[in-house]
Design an enzyme around this catalytic site. Structure first.
Site, PDB file in Angstrom:
ATOM      1  N   CYS A 112       0.816  -1.223   0.000  1.00 49.57           N
ATOM      2  CA  CYS A 112       0.000   0.000   0.000  1.00 49.57           C
ATOM      3  C   CYS A 112       0.846   1.268   0.000  1.00 49.57           C
ATOM      4  O   CYS A 112       0.326   2.353  -0.232  1.00 49.57           O
ATOM      5  CB  CYS A 112      -0.940  -0.001   1.192  1.00 49.57           C
ATOM      6  SG  CYS A 112      -2.023  -1.427   1.170  1.00 49.57           S
ATOM      7  N   HIS A 252      -4.120   6.825   2.389  1.00 52.95           N
ATOM      8  CA  HIS A 252      -4.377   5.494   1.832  1.00 52.95           C
ATOM      9  C   HIS A 252      -5.771   5.055   2.284  1.00 52.95           C
ATOM     10  O   HIS A 252      -6.160   5.269   3.429  1.00 52.95           O
ATOM     11  CB  HIS A 252      -3.308   4.530   2.347  1.00 52.95           C
ATOM     12  CG  HIS A 252      -3.591   3.099   2.043  1.00 52.95           C
ATOM     13  ND1 HIS A 252      -3.872   2.652   0.771  1.00 52.95           N
ATOM     14  CD2 HIS A 252      -3.660   2.001   2.851  1.00 52.95           C
ATOM     15  CE1 HIS A 252      -4.088   1.349   0.806  1.00 52.95           C
ATOM     16  NE2 HIS A 252      -3.972   0.927   2.057  1.00 52.95           N
ATOM     17  N   ASN A 282     -10.225  -1.029  -0.894  1.00 46.97           N
ATOM     18  CA  ASN A 282      -8.777  -0.850  -0.812  1.00 46.97           C
ATOM     19  C   ASN A 282      -8.125  -1.410  -2.087  1.00 46.97           C
ATOM     20  O   ASN A 282      -8.096  -2.623  -2.283  1.00 46.97           O
ATOM     21  CB  ASN A 282      -8.253  -1.574   0.439  1.00 46.97           C
ATOM     22  CG  ASN A 282      -6.757  -1.401   0.629  1.00 46.97           C
ATOM     23  OD1 ASN A 282      -6.064  -0.892  -0.237  1.00 46.97           O
ATOM     24  ND2 ASN A 282      -6.267  -1.842   1.783  1.00 46.97           N
TER      25      ASN A 282
HETATM   26  O1  UT7 Z   1      -4.097  -1.617   3.384  1.00 42.08           O
HETATM   27  C1  UT7 Z   1      -3.272  -2.324   4.216  1.00 42.08           C
HETATM   28  C2  UT7 Z   1      -3.526  -2.034   5.612  1.00 42.08           C
HETATM   29  N1  UT7 Z   1      -4.724  -2.717   6.036  1.00 42.08           N
HETATM   30  C3  UT7 Z   1      -5.476  -2.165   6.939  1.00 42.08           C
HETATM   31  O2  UT7 Z   1      -5.182  -1.073   7.360  1.00 42.08           O
HETATM   32  C4  UT7 Z   1      -6.644  -2.957   7.430  1.00 42.08           C
HETATM   33  C5  UT7 Z   1      -6.742  -2.799   8.917  1.00 42.08           C
HETATM   34  N2  UT7 Z   1      -7.799  -3.583   9.554  1.00 42.08           N
HETATM   35  C6  UT7 Z   1      -9.110  -3.337   9.400  1.00 42.08           C
HETATM   36  O3  UT7 Z   1      -9.519  -2.548   8.572  1.00 42.08           O
HETATM   37  C7  UT7 Z   1     -10.069  -4.024  10.348  1.00 42.08           C
HETATM   38  O4  UT7 Z   1      -9.330  -4.663  11.362  1.00 42.08           O
HETATM   39  C8  UT7 Z   1     -11.023  -5.061   9.685  1.00 42.08           C
HETATM   40  C9  UT7 Z   1     -12.027  -4.341   8.811  1.00 42.08           C
HETATM   41  C10 UT7 Z   1     -10.213  -6.052   8.864  1.00 42.08           C
HETATM   42  C11 UT7 Z   1     -11.790  -5.806  10.780  1.00 42.08           C
HETATM   43  O5  UT7 Z   1     -12.520  -4.871  11.557  1.00 42.08           O
HETATM   44  P1  UT7 Z   1     -12.393  -4.888  13.166  1.00 42.08           P
HETATM   45  O6  UT7 Z   1     -13.285  -3.848  13.655  1.00 42.08           O
HETATM   46  O7  UT7 Z   1     -10.940  -4.784  13.492  1.00 42.08           O
HETATM   47  O8  UT7 Z   1     -12.998  -6.298  13.506  1.00 42.08           O
HETATM   48  P2  UT7 Z   1     -12.383  -7.468  14.371  1.00 42.08           P
HETATM   49  O9  UT7 Z   1     -11.526  -8.320  13.513  1.00 42.08           O
HETATM   50  O10 UT7 Z   1     -11.824  -6.923  15.654  1.00 42.08           O
HETATM   51  O11 UT7 Z   1     -13.707  -8.264  14.735  1.00 42.08           O
HETATM   52  C12 UT7 Z   1     -14.742  -7.681  15.549  1.00 42.08           C
HETATM   53  C13 UT7 Z   1     -15.941  -8.627  15.499  1.00 42.08           C
HETATM   54  C14 UT7 Z   1     -15.585 -10.068  15.780  1.00 42.08           C
HETATM   55  O12 UT7 Z   1     -16.706 -10.654  16.412  1.00 42.08           O
HETATM   56  P3  UT7 Z   1     -16.758 -10.849  18.008  1.00 42.08           P
HETATM   57  O13 UT7 Z   1     -15.576 -11.692  18.334  1.00 42.08           O
HETATM   58  O14 UT7 Z   1     -16.684  -9.481  18.583  1.00 42.08           O
HETATM   59  O15 UT7 Z   1     -18.078 -11.524  18.221  1.00 42.08           O
HETATM   60  C15 UT7 Z   1     -15.411 -10.665  14.410  1.00 42.08           C
HETATM   61  O16 UT7 Z   1     -15.642 -12.054  14.400  1.00 42.08           O
HETATM   62  O17 UT7 Z   1     -16.487  -8.599  14.175  1.00 42.08           O
HETATM   63  C16 UT7 Z   1     -16.478  -9.933  13.641  1.00 42.08           C
HETATM   64  N3  UT7 Z   1     -16.174  -9.828  12.215  1.00 42.08           N
HETATM   65  C17 UT7 Z   1     -17.117  -9.732  11.285  1.00 42.08           C
HETATM   66  N4  UT7 Z   1     -18.458  -9.691  11.365  1.00 42.08           N
HETATM   67  C18 UT7 Z   1     -19.137  -9.566  10.215  1.00 42.08           C
HETATM   68  C19 UT7 Z   1     -14.954  -9.791  11.619  1.00 42.08           C
HETATM   69  N5  UT7 Z   1     -15.097  -9.667  10.301  1.00 42.08           N
HETATM   70  C20 UT7 Z   1     -16.432  -9.621  10.068  1.00 42.08           C
HETATM   71  C21 UT7 Z   1     -17.198  -9.499   8.892  1.00 42.08           C
HETATM   72  N6  UT7 Z   1     -18.548  -9.474   9.022  1.00 42.08           N
HETATM   73  N7  UT7 Z   1     -16.649  -9.394   7.670  1.00 42.08           N
END
Ligand code: UT7
Length: 350
Positions: A112, A252, A282
């Site tokens: 990125c 980004h 992205n």
């Molecule tokens: O470009 C390169 C750099 N990349 C980035 O900067 C990406 C950085 N990361 C992110 O954008 C975020 O971490 C994500 C969008 C990938 C994930 O979002 P988050 O708010 O960090 O979610 P999480 O992984 O902490 O998960 C929170 C909850 C979990 O459920 P519980 O354990 O709280 O019940 C996950 O299982 O959300 C759940 N979850 C989802 N639910 C519905 C994770 N992914 C999904 C999904 N749909 N796609």
């Protein structure tokens, strides 16, 4: 001697993959995706389109809209994490497709951060006095490395490309000082495990889906926020600018929540921050040039832009620039074609 952006081009495939369609296949919801990422839809290239085609279309768009002689282009630097092939360079194909017969071409991969690193390289080449006109492009066909059965990543990425022409100027407009950083300790937090020299392709690597992106989302999120915030503050100091001097921020586009938190940390009004993640997701190396392309008509001569990024590696950085005069325009219209894509169509392409 300075290097200034004088033309911008962009390209996104016509096919749209929206959140509703993703919800048909993986356990997620439209609300969750939009709320947690800001993404509503992304563009997906078809199976006959490679990264070189995306880059080539963006560069052709630049030539169509600005009065530039392609014979005068001396170098093409393409930032991409999804090259057409491991060997030969994607830039070679693009030089051929765009008729850049007097240029040498090379790829750089800094995920990125690739476009920002490429901008630094190209502007240094021009400032050295040895080059006058260089095209810098960012292009990625992320759909070629996304696992559409993994909800952690398939919601995030899209395909696209953007390109800028950098030219020599004696004025003080153009690319200013940057700060670019790399930390290899982050490699396994965001990577494609197989297909390179460390894990060449085998039947097993395919069975284990090791040719797709793996990401520790929440960890990468936190690192992105802290790194982009700090490096942006540092680059302002390096350029002797205050936050009030910045007219536009081009971050980004990985997650709208990252973008908003960074703008809060910098104390910069969100209305000054350019965002198109809702339409493209992205696109890795292409997010920044696609933003420059989408919003170029908002940038006025003499305005200061702050560009900042974070990505795999880890790689990150920030750069300031003073917007200059663009080359004469050929046409004013910019046609955005689109058509909706079914999930089956996406899976069939894999
Ligand atoms: O470009 C390169 C750099 N990349 C980035 O900067 C990406 C950085 N990361 C992110 O954008 C975020 O971490 C994500 C969008 C990938 C994930 O979002 P988050 O708010 O960090 O979610 P999480 O992984 O902490 O998960 C929170 C909850 C979990 O459920 P519980 O354990 O709280 O019940 C996950 O299982 O959300 C759940 N979850 C989802 N639910 C519905 C994770 N992914 C999904 C999904 N749909 N796609």
């Amino acid at each position: 001697m300075n290097a200034v952006i004088t033309a911008v081009g962009g390209y996104v495939p016509a096919a749209i993959l929206d959140n509703k369609t993703i919800c048909e296949k993986v356990e997620t919801s439209e609300l969750w995706i939009e709320k947690r990422t800001g993404i509503k839809e992304r563009r997906i290239a078809d199976e006959n389109t490679a990264t070189s085609d995306l880059a080539s279309a963006a560069i052709e768009n630049l030539f169509e809209h600005y009065d530039v002689d392609r014979n005068e282009i001396e170098a093409l630097i393409i930032a991409t994490a999804t090259p057409d092939h491991i060997l030969a360079p994607t830039a070679s194909k693009v030089c051929e497709k765009n008729g850049l017969t007097n240029a040498f071409g090379l790829d750089i991969n800094a995920a990125c951060s690739g476009f920002l690193y490429a901008l630094e390289l190209a502007s240094s080449m021009i400032e050295s006095g040895r080059y006058e006109k260089i095209i810098v492009a960012g292009a990625d066909k992320m759909s070629s490395i996304v696992d559409y059965e993994n909800r952690d990543t398939c919601i995030l990425f899209g395909d696209g490309a953007g390109a800028v022409l950098l030219e020599k100027t004696q004025s003080d407009y153009g690319i200013m000082k940057s700060i670019l950083r790399t930390d290899g300790g982050g490699t396994s937090s965001l990577f494609v495990p197989a297909g390179g020299s460390k894990m060449p392709a085998t039947m097993q690597s395919i069975v284990h889906r090791s040719h797709f992106i793996k990401q520790e989302g929440p960890y990468v999120f936190k690192k992105a926020v802290s790194s982009m915030s700090k490096v942006s503050k540092d680059v302002l100091i390096k350029n002797e600018l205050d936050t009030e001097d910045i007219d536009w921020v081009i971050p980004h586009q990985a997650n709208l929540r990252i973008i908003k938190t960074v703008s809060e940390n910098l104390n910069i009004d969100i209305n000054k921050v350019k965002v198109n993640i809702e339409r493209y997701g992205n696109t890795t190396s292409a997010t920044i040039p696609l933003c420059l392309w989408d919003f170029k008509d908002d940038f006025k001569k003499g305005q200061y832009l702050l560009i900042t990024t974070f990505g795999a590696g880890f790689s990150w950085g920030a750069l300031c620039l003073k917007w200059g005069t663009m080359r004469k325009k050929r046409h004013r219209s910019q046609v955005h074609q689109s058509r909706k894509l079914s999930y089956e169509a996406v899976l069939q392409q894999m």
